[in-house]
Scaffold this active site. Structure first.
Site, PDB file in Angstrom:
ATOM      1  N   GLY A 295       0.833  -1.205   0.000  1.00 47.46           N
ATOM      2  CA  GLY A 295       0.000   0.000   0.000  1.00 47.46           C
ATOM      3  C   GLY A 295       0.862   1.247   0.000  1.00 47.46           C
ATOM      4  O   GLY A 295       2.094   1.194   0.053  1.00 47.46           O
ATOM      5  N   SER A 296       0.219   2.401  -0.026  1.00 45.29           N
ATOM      6  CA  SER A 296       0.933   3.670  -0.088  1.00 45.29           C
ATOM      7  C   SER A 296       1.580   3.976   1.257  1.00 45.29           C
ATOM      8  O   SER A 296       0.952   3.860   2.310  1.00 45.29           O
ATOM      9  CB  SER A 296      -0.025   4.794  -0.474  1.00 45.29           C
ATOM     10  N   THR A 297       2.828   4.377   1.225  1.00 44.74           N
ATOM     11  CA  THR A 297       3.524   4.754   2.456  1.00 44.74           C
ATOM     12  C   THR A 297       3.310   6.217   2.802  1.00 44.74           C
ATOM     13  O   THR A 297       3.776   6.682   3.846  1.00 44.74           O
ATOM     14  CB  THR A 297       5.034   4.505   2.300  1.00 44.74           C
ATOM     15  N   LEU A 298       2.611   6.991   1.952  1.00 42.26           N
ATOM     16  CA  LEU A 298       2.369   8.414   2.197  1.00 42.26           C
ATOM     17  C   LEU A 298       0.963   8.677   2.695  1.00 42.26           C
ATOM     18  O   LEU A 298       0.573   9.842   2.858  1.00 42.26           O
ATOM     19  CB  LEU A 298       2.613   9.216   0.911  1.00 42.26           C
ATOM     20  N   SER A 299       0.186   7.608   2.923  1.00 45.25           N
ATOM     21  CA  SER A 299      -1.184   7.820   3.400  1.00 45.25           C
ATOM     22  C   SER A 299      -1.165   8.402   4.805  1.00 45.25           C
ATOM     23  O   SER A 299      -0.342   8.037   5.650  1.00 45.25           O
ATOM     24  CB  SER A 299      -1.949   6.494   3.403  1.00 45.25           C
TER      25      SER A 299
END
Length: 340
Positions: A295-299
């Protein structure tokens, strides 16, 4: 007419023919003498090697394969002593009923035992490899001529399928085939020793010709793996796969401070101690081979409260803590799991 001039005494053949036969015989004698000198003097090592090959044997002393240990010294892979039963077909003499009893002890069909012992063109044949010592003693108790035993080792994995994909397995000759067993083959294998002996025609040792060269056992390999965490992770993976009805799954546990691998497991798995039903799907190390996007690490996510003095984020009280490592520091772990 004089007696010496009688035609009866006249030579029937010319004199040169007798000389030729004499020269030929002398040549044959010289050739035989030269051949004897060559064999007894110049080619002595060849004849000696041919003679020794009929009674001299070099026996191999097996080397003990090194153990694979976890970070706490718990054994993950060890070698257990076993025995193999072999035979010289032309020397085997089976009395009535011996074939059935022998096949029953070996756990083989009678037709298979008869086929192996019937190949007289072969001087050596294995009947069964890696038998427990008690079964080998039962075979010896039958008293069948021409059957012999040899000491070997068999690899045993206490963790079973929980550590199968990481450790891998070895062949029947204890050669690494997968995983750590293959990657560290040179360190684990060691070097076998030798023993030169004289044997009679029945295969019995009569005399030692020279001192035995001892085997050099393999080295132990210590992993960063923790067998306790590995067992827990594998159990949780099985529960998750069953709960989500997934076809396969994988789990990886890392030390967040050092990056060491604490546990890694996959499903479907296999039992390295009994690989009779091993398939390609069970052999696949999905946790290390397959790609996975977590998944996105910037969420954006809710942030824990900050400390007024240091500016560092406090760890939530519900955060699990693992037992301290050998250095006295507390170990934090990160876990990644997936199911498909």
């Amino acid at each position: 007419m004089k007696f010496a001039e009688s035609p009866v005494l006249a030579p029937p053949l010319p004199s040169w023919r007798a000389r030729a036969v004499l020269v030929l015989l002398c040549g044959v004698l010289v050739a035989l003498a030269g051949r004897a000198f060559y064999l007894q003097g110049l080619a002595r090592e060849f004849l000696q090697a041919k003679g020794e090959s009929r009674y001299s044997r070099v026996l191999e002393i097996p080397a003990l394969r090194g153990r694979i240990l976890d970070r706490n010294g718990e054994a993950l892979a060890i070698s257990a002593p076993v025995k193999s039963i072999w035979a010289i077909p032309e020397d085997v003499s089976l009395a009535p009923g011996d074939l059935e009893r022998l096949a029953k002890v070996l756990g083989l069909p009678r037709a298979e035992v008869r086929r192996r012992l019937g190949g007289t063109e072969r001087d050596f044949v294995f009947l069964r490899r890696q038998l427990p010592p008690e079964l080998a003693d039962r075979v010896q108790a039958l008293g069948v001529p021409g059957l012999y035993q040899s000491a070997e080792y068999r690899r045993y994995y206490p963790g079973g399928e929980a550590t199968a994909h990481l450790l891998g397995f070895t062949s029947v000759d204890e050669k690494g085939q997968e995983g750590i067993e293959l990657a560290y083959e040179t360190r684990l294998a060691g070097y076998p020793g030798t023993r030169r002996v004289i044997k009679d025609r029945r295969g019995q040792i009569v005399e030692d010709l020279e001192g035995a060269q001892p085997a050099r056992h393999g080295e132990d390999v210590v992993l960063a793996l923790d067998s306790r965490i590995q067992s827990i992770a594998f159990g949780q993976l099985k529960a998750a796969v069953a709960r989500h009805r997934a076809r396969a799954g994988g789990i990886v546990v890392l030390d967040a401070l050092t990056g060491e691998l604490l546990a890694a497991a996959n499903l479907p798995a296999y039992n390295p101690n009994n690989r009779a039903g091993l398939t390609g799907a069970a052999l696949r190390n999905r946790a290390l081979v397959d790609t996975f996007e977590p998944g996105s690490t910037l969420s954006r996510s809710p942030s824990p409260p900050r400390s007024r003095h240091t500016g560092l984020r406090r760890a939530p009280r519900s955060r699990p803590r693992l037992a301290p490592s050998r250095s006295g520091r507390r170990r934090s772990a990160t876990c990644t799991a997936r199911a498909s």
